[in-house]
Design a protein around this motif. Structure first.
Motif, PDB file in Angstrom:
ATOM      1  N   THR A 104       1.000  -1.186   0.049  1.00 34.71           N
ATOM      2  CA  THR A 104       0.203   0.001   0.248  1.00 34.71           C
ATOM      3  C   THR A 104       0.858   1.085  -0.018  1.00 34.71           C
ATOM      4  O   THR A 104       1.900   1.123   0.647  1.00 34.71           O
ATOM      5  CB  THR A 104      -0.890  -0.093   1.368  1.00 34.71           C
ATOM      6  N   VAL A 105       0.547   2.257  -0.635  1.00 35.35           N
ATOM      7  CA  VAL A 105       1.186   3.615  -0.830  1.00 35.35           C
ATOM      8  C   VAL A 105       0.284   4.665  -0.471  1.00 35.35           C
ATOM      9  O   VAL A 105      -0.733   4.764  -1.045  1.00 35.35           O
ATOM     10  CB  VAL A 105       1.746   3.659  -2.177  1.00 35.35           C
ATOM     11  N   VAL A 106       0.288   5.355   0.591  1.00 36.90           N
ATOM     12  CA  VAL A 106      -0.298   6.445   0.945  1.00 36.90           C
ATOM     13  C   VAL A 106       0.553   7.773   1.171  1.00 36.90           C
ATOM     14  O   VAL A 106       1.805   7.654   1.415  1.00 36.90           O
ATOM     15  CB  VAL A 106      -1.031   6.055   2.315  1.00 36.90           C
ATOM     16  N   PRO A 107      -0.002   8.884   1.184  1.00 34.49           N
ATOM     17  CA  PRO A 107       0.697  10.130   1.243  1.00 34.49           C
ATOM     18  C   PRO A 107       1.034  10.083   2.948  1.00 34.49           C
ATOM     19  O   PRO A 107       0.390   9.710   3.702  1.00 34.49           O
ATOM     20  CB  PRO A 107      -0.032  11.307   0.909  1.00 34.49           C
ATOM     21  N   LEU A 110       4.039  14.995   5.791  1.00 38.94           N
ATOM     22  CA  LEU A 110       4.635  16.039   5.275  1.00 38.94           C
ATOM     23  C   LEU A 110       4.439  15.878   3.836  1.00 38.94           C
ATOM     24  O   LEU A 110       4.570  14.883   3.063  1.00 38.94           O
ATOM     25  CB  LEU A 110       6.297  16.073   5.541  1.00 38.94           C
ATOM     26  N   SER A 111       4.486  17.133   3.120  1.00 45.69           N
ATOM     27  CA  SER A 111       4.475  17.365   1.617  1.00 45.69           C
ATOM     28  C   SER A 111       5.374  16.557   0.791  1.00 45.69           C
ATOM     29  O   SER A 111       6.729  16.649   1.235  1.00 45.69           O
ATOM     30  CB  SER A 111       4.537  18.700   1.239  1.00 45.69           C
ATOM     31  N   GLY A 112       5.207  15.643  -0.034  1.00 51.17           N
ATOM     32  CA  GLY A 112       6.107  14.910  -1.038  1.00 51.17           C
ATOM     33  C   GLY A 112       6.527  13.639  -0.107  1.00 51.17           C
ATOM     34  O   GLY A 112       7.338  12.907  -0.856  1.00 51.17           O
ATOM     35  N   GLU A 113       6.119  13.227   0.694  1.00 53.80           N
ATOM     36  CA  GLU A 113       6.186  12.271   1.804  1.00 53.80           C
ATOM     37  C   GLU A 113       5.094  11.098   1.331  1.00 53.80           C
ATOM     38  O   GLU A 113       4.295  11.199   1.106  1.00 53.80           O
ATOM     39  CB  GLU A 113       6.345  12.573   3.283  1.00 53.80           C
ATOM     40  N   GLN A 114       5.733   9.691   0.969  1.00 58.52           N
ATOM     41  CA  GLN A 114       5.010   8.657   1.114  1.00 58.52           C
ATOM     42  C   GLN A 114       5.418   7.589   1.878  1.00 58.52           C
ATOM     43  O   GLN A 114       6.511   7.359   2.365  1.00 58.52           O
ATOM     44  CB  GLN A 114       5.235   8.003  -0.401  1.00 58.52           C
ATOM     45  N   VAL A 115       4.324   6.850   2.371  1.00 60.76           N
ATOM     46  CA  VAL A 115       4.469   5.898   3.395  1.00 60.76           C
ATOM     47  C   VAL A 115       4.124   4.389   2.545  1.00 60.76           C
ATOM     48  O   VAL A 115       2.947   4.336   1.949  1.00 60.76           O
ATOM     49  CB  VAL A 115       3.421   5.956   4.587  1.00 60.76           C
ATOM     50  N   LEU A 116       4.981   3.494   2.510  1.00 61.61           N
ATOM     51  CA  LEU A 116       4.875   2.222   1.899  1.00 61.61           C
ATOM     52  C   LEU A 116       4.669   1.264   2.982  1.00 61.61           C
ATOM     53  O   LEU A 116       5.527   1.129   3.832  1.00 61.61           O
ATOM     54  CB  LEU A 116       5.888   2.008   0.819  1.00 61.61           C
ATOM     55  N   SER A 117       3.721   0.351   2.912  1.00 63.61           N
ATOM     56  CA  SER A 117       3.597  -0.916   3.671  1.00 63.61           C
ATOM     57  C   SER A 117       3.318  -2.154   3.257  1.00 63.61           C
ATOM     58  O   SER A 117       2.506  -2.039   2.141  1.00 63.61           O
ATOM     59  CB  SER A 117       2.672  -0.459   5.105  1.00 63.61           C
ATOM     60  N   MET A 118       3.736  -3.323   3.614  1.00 64.66           N
ATOM     61  CA  MET A 118       3.055  -4.378   3.158  1.00 64.66           C
ATOM     62  C   MET A 118       1.980  -4.819   3.752  1.00 64.66           C
ATOM     63  O   MET A 118       1.726  -4.583   4.916  1.00 64.66           O
ATOM     64  CB  MET A 118       4.201  -5.747   3.463  1.00 64.66           C
ATOM     65  N   ARG A 119       0.923  -5.169   2.865  1.00 71.18           N
ATOM     66  CA  ARG A 119      -0.575  -5.680   3.365  1.00 71.18           C
ATOM     67  C   ARG A 119      -0.279  -6.853   4.165  1.00 71.18           C
ATOM     68  O   ARG A 119      -0.948  -6.880   5.291  1.00 71.18           O
ATOM     69  CB  ARG A 119      -1.216  -6.037   2.289  1.00 71.18           C
ATOM     70  N   ASP A 123       3.925  -4.411   9.921  1.00 76.55           N
ATOM     71  CA  ASP A 123       5.250  -3.922  10.739  1.00 76.55           C
ATOM     72  C   ASP A 123       6.393  -3.482   9.668  1.00 76.55           C
ATOM     73  O   ASP A 123       7.312  -2.825  10.121  1.00 76.55           O
ATOM     74  CB  ASP A 123       5.667  -4.808  11.568  1.00 76.55           C
ATOM     75  N   VAL A 124       6.351  -3.957   8.343  1.00 72.52           N
ATOM     76  CA  VAL A 124       7.132  -3.798   7.404  1.00 72.52           C
ATOM     77  C   VAL A 124       6.521  -2.478   6.630  1.00 72.52           C
ATOM     78  O   VAL A 124       6.077  -2.849   5.683  1.00 72.52           O
ATOM     79  CB  VAL A 124       7.495  -4.989   6.354  1.00 72.52           C
ATOM     80  N   GLU A 125       7.145  -1.269   6.953  1.00 70.64           N
ATOM     81  CA  GLU A 125       6.671  -0.202   6.589  1.00 70.64           C
ATOM     82  C   GLU A 125       7.895   0.808   6.433  1.00 70.64           C
ATOM     83  O   GLU A 125       8.912   0.677   7.301  1.00 70.64           O
ATOM     84  CB  GLU A 125       5.619   0.379   7.443  1.00 70.64           C
ATOM     85  N   PHE A 126       7.806   1.724   5.568  1.00 70.86           N
ATOM     86  CA  PHE A 126       8.690   2.938   5.500  1.00 70.86           C
ATOM     87  C   PHE A 126       8.222   4.007   4.820  1.00 70.86           C
ATOM     88  O   PHE A 126       7.060   4.183   4.124  1.00 70.86           O
ATOM     89  CB  PHE A 126      10.307   2.380   4.804  1.00 70.86           C
ATOM     90  N   THR A 127       8.850   5.179   5.349  1.00 73.07           N
ATOM     91  CA  THR A 127       8.524   6.362   4.747  1.00 73.07           C
ATOM     92  C   THR A 127       9.647   7.221   3.720  1.00 73.07           C
ATOM     93  O   THR A 127      10.641   7.007   4.261  1.00 73.07           O
ATOM     94  CB  THR A 127       8.049   7.399   5.928  1.00 73.07           C
ATOM     95  N   SER A 128       9.499   7.640   2.824  1.00 73.81           N
ATOM     96  CA  SER A 128      10.459   8.295   1.779  1.00 73.81           C
ATOM     97  C   SER A 128       9.866   9.365   1.270  1.00 73.81           C
ATOM     98  O   SER A 128       8.786   9.567   0.817  1.00 73.81           O
ATOM     99  CB  SER A 128      11.010   7.265   0.894  1.00 73.81           C
ATOM    100  N   PHE A 129      10.846  10.291   0.928  1.00 79.32           N
ATOM    101  CA  PHE A 129      10.669  11.522   0.293  1.00 79.32           C
ATOM    102  C   PHE A 129      10.982  11.286  -1.167  1.00 79.32           C
ATOM    103  O   PHE A 129      10.671  12.280  -1.999  1.00 79.32           O
ATOM    104  CB  PHE A 129      11.338  12.873   0.790  1.00 79.32           C
ATOM    105  N   ASP A 130      11.824  10.249  -1.312  1.00 77.69           N
ATOM    106  CA  ASP A 130      12.297   9.986  -2.646  1.00 77.69           C
ATOM    107  C   ASP A 130      11.314   8.822  -3.526  1.00 77.69           C
ATOM    108  O   ASP A 130      11.633   7.678  -2.848  1.00 77.69           O
ATOM    109  CB  ASP A 130      13.690   9.607  -2.817  1.00 77.69           C
TER     110      ASP A 130
END
Length: 155
Positions: A104-107, A110-119, A123-130
């Protein structure tokens, strides 16, 4: 907190021109002495950043998951290892369409930031500006770790 990665870092830096050093509880890696990638732990997150010198820059990727940190170290240092030995880079897909439906990918906040997590494993989740960095990491994480390791270090 970073000591748990010492064996992996040593393996990925072995037989390469990757230089690494420690400054202010951060690990810095470079192959050209021009760009430095940093790795540190702060406020319950493993953090990764890039700068033109070993300095206190902000993180472009952060995660509370040691699993995600292992994969990002593999992607980063494995890529440096291949480059320093004159081997072809590993091309990982860098677009949202390349990810399996298991992510899953959600905003982010912060502006330009994305949060990705395994469905299947929240617990396997990360946040990135890139975005490209995030999608490449998520793509790599679709492989079992040993297979991903072989992808970078295998002959």
């Amino acid at each position: 907190m970073l000591e748990q990665f010492n064996d992996l870092i040593s393996m990925l830096c072995k037989n390469s021109s990757i230089m690494h050093e420690v400054h202010e509880n951060r690990l810095f890696f470079t192959v050209d002495g021009i760009l430095f990638d940093s790795f540190w732990y702060s406020t319950d997150n493993y953090r990764f950043g890039t700068s033109e010198r070993p300095s206190r820059v902000g993180a472009t990727l952060r995660t509370p998951s040691s699993t995600v940190a292992r994969y990002e170290l593999l992607r980063l240092l494995g890529g440096y290892n291949r480059w320093s030995r004159g081997r072809q880079s590993i091309e990982l897909a860098a677009d949202l369409d390349s990810l399996q439906a298991s992510w899953t990918v959600v905003p982010g906040q912060l502006s330009g930031e994305q949060v990705l997590s395994m469905r299947s494993c929240p617990d396997v989740e990360f946040t990135s500006f890139d975005e490209q960095r995030a999608y490449r990491l998520a793509h790599l994480m679709q492989y079992p770790f040993e297979d991903a390791l072989q992808l970078y270090l295998g002959e």
